[in-house]
Write an enzyme that holds these catalytic residues in place. Sequence first.
Site, PDB file in Angstrom:
ATOM      1  N   ASP A  90       0.869  -1.179   0.000  1.00 48.84           N
ATOM      2  CA  ASP A  90       0.000   0.000   0.000  1.00 48.84           C
ATOM      3  C   ASP A  90       0.904   1.226   0.000  1.00 48.84           C
ATOM      4  O   ASP A  90       1.700   1.416   0.916  1.00 48.84           O
ATOM      5  CB  ASP A  90      -0.902   0.017   1.235  1.00 48.84           C
ATOM      6  CG  ASP A  90      -1.945  -1.080   1.200  1.00 48.84           C
ATOM      7  OD1 ASP A  90      -2.399  -1.413   0.099  1.00 48.84           O
ATOM      8  OD2 ASP A  90      -2.299  -1.594   2.274  1.00 48.84           O
ATOM      9  N   ASP A 112      -6.344  -1.580  -5.288  1.00 48.19           N
ATOM     10  CA  ASP A 112      -7.500  -1.377  -4.412  1.00 48.19           C
ATOM     11  C   ASP A 112      -8.459  -0.353  -5.009  1.00 48.19           C
ATOM     12  O   ASP A 112      -9.686  -0.519  -4.945  1.00 48.19           O
ATOM     13  CB  ASP A 112      -7.052  -0.896  -3.027  1.00 48.19           C
ATOM     14  CG  ASP A 112      -6.206  -1.906  -2.290  1.00 48.19           C
ATOM     15  OD1 ASP A 112      -6.280  -3.103  -2.610  1.00 48.19           O
ATOM     16  OD2 ASP A 112      -5.454  -1.485  -1.380  1.00 48.19           O
TER      17      ASP A 112
END
Length: 69
Positions: free
Chosen positions: A30, A48
């Site tokens: 991330d 995502d």
Amino acid sequence: DKIFQLTLIIILAGAIGDFIDRIHRGFVVDFIDIYIGKFHWPAFNIADSCITVGFVIMMINILFLNKKL
């Protein structure tokens, strides 16, 4: 229809991207981390975002634009 197909492709691309990260690194990277003052938005990545945006567009298409699945 074309919108439904496009959203499926976007969702699958995001899922495959996260899956490749999970297999290659053992975790999903991330890298987008947003702070606004003391508020911290949960970290996310492009994969995502693809999954989320694809799903939202798909739901709008199913619920409001194209009544058949």
